[in-house]
Design a protein around this motif. Sequence first.
Motif, PDB file in Angstrom:
ATOM      1  N   ASN A  55     -20.663  56.183   6.833  1.00  0.00           N
ATOM      2  CA  ASN A  55     -21.514  54.991   6.718  1.00  0.00           C
ATOM      3  C   ASN A  55     -20.724  53.699   6.833  1.00  0.00           C
ATOM      4  O   ASN A  55     -21.309  52.606   6.800  1.00  0.00           O
ATOM      5  N   GLY A  56     -19.387  53.783   6.954  1.00  0.00           N
ATOM      6  CA  GLY A  56     -18.561  52.577   7.097  1.00  0.00           C
ATOM      7  C   GLY A  56     -18.433  51.788   5.817  1.00  0.00           C
ATOM      8  O   GLY A  56     -18.218  50.573   5.863  1.00  0.00           O
ATOM      9  N   ASP A  57     -18.553  52.483   4.646  1.00  0.00           N
ATOM     10  CA  ASP A  57     -18.514  51.770   3.362  1.00  0.00           C
ATOM     11  C   ASP A  57     -17.107  51.617   2.800  1.00  0.00           C
ATOM     12  O   ASP A  57     -16.904  50.832   1.866  1.00  0.00           O
ATOM     13  N   VAL A  58     -16.133  52.337   3.327  1.00  0.00           N
ATOM     14  CA  VAL A  58     -14.800  52.370   2.728  1.00  0.00           C
ATOM     15  C   VAL A  58     -13.909  51.341   3.401  1.00  0.00           C
ATOM     16  O   VAL A  58     -13.737  51.348   4.626  1.00  0.00           O
ATOM     17  N   ALA A  59     -13.343  50.457   2.588  1.00  0.00           N
ATOM     18  CA  ALA A  59     -12.425  49.450   3.116  1.00  0.00           C
ATOM     19  C   ALA A  59     -10.986  49.939   3.051  1.00  0.00           C
ATOM     20  O   ALA A  59     -10.185  49.636   3.949  1.00  0.00           O
ATOM     21  N   LYS A  60     -10.667  50.708   2.035  1.00  0.00           N
ATOM     22  CA  LYS A  60      -9.273  51.111   1.855  1.00  0.00           C
ATOM     23  C   LYS A  60      -9.227  52.394   1.037  1.00  0.00           C
ATOM     24  O   LYS A  60     -10.007  52.589   0.116  1.00  0.00           O
ATOM     25  N   ILE A  61      -8.280  53.255   1.413  1.00  0.00           N
ATOM     26  CA  ILE A  61      -8.015  54.470   0.632  1.00  0.00           C
ATOM     27  C   ILE A  61      -6.544  54.441   0.239  1.00  0.00           C
ATOM     28  O   ILE A  61      -5.667  54.393   1.110  1.00  0.00           O
ATOM     29  N   LEU A  62      -6.312  54.476  -1.064  1.00  0.00           N
ATOM     30  CA  LEU A  62      -4.942  54.447  -1.576  1.00  0.00           C
ATOM     31  C   LEU A  62      -4.614  55.844  -2.102  1.00  0.00           C
ATOM     32  O   LEU A  62      -5.202  56.327  -3.061  1.00  0.00           O
TER      33      LEU A  62
END
Length: 659
Positions: A55-62
Amino acid sequence: MAKENNTSPKKPRFSSWWIYGIIAVLLIGFQFFNSSALSSTKKTTTSELQEYLRNGDVAKILIVTNTRQAKVFLTPEALAKDVHKEVAEKPFGIAGAETPQYVLDYGDPQNFENDIKKAKVEYSLDTVIDYTTESNVFGEILLSILPFILIIGIWIYLMRRMSGGGGGGAGGQIFNIGKSKAKLFDEKTDTRTSFKDVAGLEGAKEEVEEIVEFLRNPDKYTSLGGKIPKGALLVGPPGTGKTLLAKAVAGEAKVPFFSLSGSDFVEMFVGVGASRVRDLFKQAKDKSPAIIFIDEIDAIGRARGKNNFTGSNDERENTLNQLLTEMDGFGTNTNVIVLAATNRADVLDKALMRAGRFDRQIYVDLPDIRERKEIFEVHLRPIKTAETLDLDFLAKQTPGFSGADIANVCNEAALIAARKEKKAVTKQDFLDAVDRIVGGLEKKNKIITPGEKETIAYHEAGHATVSWMLEHAAPLVKVTIVPRGQSLGAAWYLPEERLIVRPDQMKDEMCATLGGRAAEKVIFNKISTGALSDLEKVTKQARAMVTIYGLNDKIGNLTYYDSSGQDSYGFSKPYSEETAQTIDREISILIEEQYQRAIELLENNKDKLTTLAQRLLEKEVIFKDDLEKIFGKRPFDKDIAEEAAKAEETKNEIESNQE
């Protein structure tokens, strides 16, 4: 002018617990702020993360490599969606800190990274993938030093407890094990006993009063060159008032009074007894003039053994040695008087008994009839009586009673009156109390056959008859066939209080004691086991006449009695086998002579014996008046009160002549 009030409110005393409390608050606060940062972070799964990426909701994954945990940060547009409403609220945390919205745990790192990269390429995402490692420095430091903090804390706590900081008595703490356990008498808080509370014991009371006077006014005695005594030993049978005298000294003396028992010096640790003796005398010397009272001193003062193979007495002997040194040795304490009490003076060490240690031995004997009257006066003060009691009568009814026994009689009389729902204590309650203490509790429900009851009646009537006929036998007071304690019947006598006893007096008493068995023989021509206590008594009397008092012609003026008590457990007899046979034969002859004498007396008065036994069967309890109706007035009766008055008059005459 008004008086200024200088009293200010007390400030709270500083305690180490404040420091512990502050540290605990800081730890809780740190944990709170650390956890509040993650309070709005929600756990998610790998499948949900794939959906968020789609859905394109994630800005960053750490990706945290060392904990296998991934933190997911959403875009601002995604935070506006209803799906992420729970994690959209701003958490309460540290300003400027970046907080993830989701967190998930992953398994294999390589597969997790490949899945994210594949989704990023497939959906043409600009999601940032970053790597990091996390470390909680404070937590790691805390975990590393926490075991040491716990060990040190427990050690400090135990040390404080052992050294007295945590409460408990001095004797129960490891660092105070050598400290004295003596109690310092406080006249303001402790119950005060005065010499007025000590009845009788005039001689002993006079001596201890003088000891108190030594400490109050020493110049009166030292001005003439005299020295204050080092110690006084109170000796006497149990219950005669030795400890009570010491309590009176504590109440009357205006000096520190240290009280403890001889067993307080004894401990399982080596050297503790001697250490406690040193500490006791150090405390007394610091507060001198002072009095030390050691009750039951025979616990540590027993004679030291010459051949100590086991070593079991070494500790007690070391304690005794230290006590001997403190009482009279180099650096002896001044103005410290030691009072001690024991009923076993015969076993005490000779070095302890010598002058310079216990200069005075005060013998506290059983009270006579006059002193018993005074003791009754003391113990009757708190008791509510229904009538004016005849104290002379009560004193006559309690021969051989100690002060403790008389106190028990008064208390038992009050309990008996309360049991009978009475409002006050009467004369009969006191008589019942004496019977209860001497004979035991009545057992009226004990099952006795008529034949046994008749035998008991004749047995007791035999005692009464023989004692009535003999001059030196004790006059009868009461006879009963009601079972008491272990006895099936009993006869109460009023013995004459003699200081010396002659052979004819002892023989009359033995004959009266054997009157019970003699009556069974005369009436039934049979004997029974009911005379066991009688036989035991006469055997002891006869043996004493032959072996102790030297009252036998065959043995002569010899005694085999050791007053020191040192040879009481010897392995050999102090006489030959031939003498032993002579002793046994003379004892047997003496007893049999009195038995035949009792039979002869009862044969001559068989009709009166039968009349008395029948009246006893009928009434169960008979008194002196009943015997007077059958036998007539006893010609040998003496008025004990008159004799006591005569003795008192003689004593006063002697004292006035001395003055």
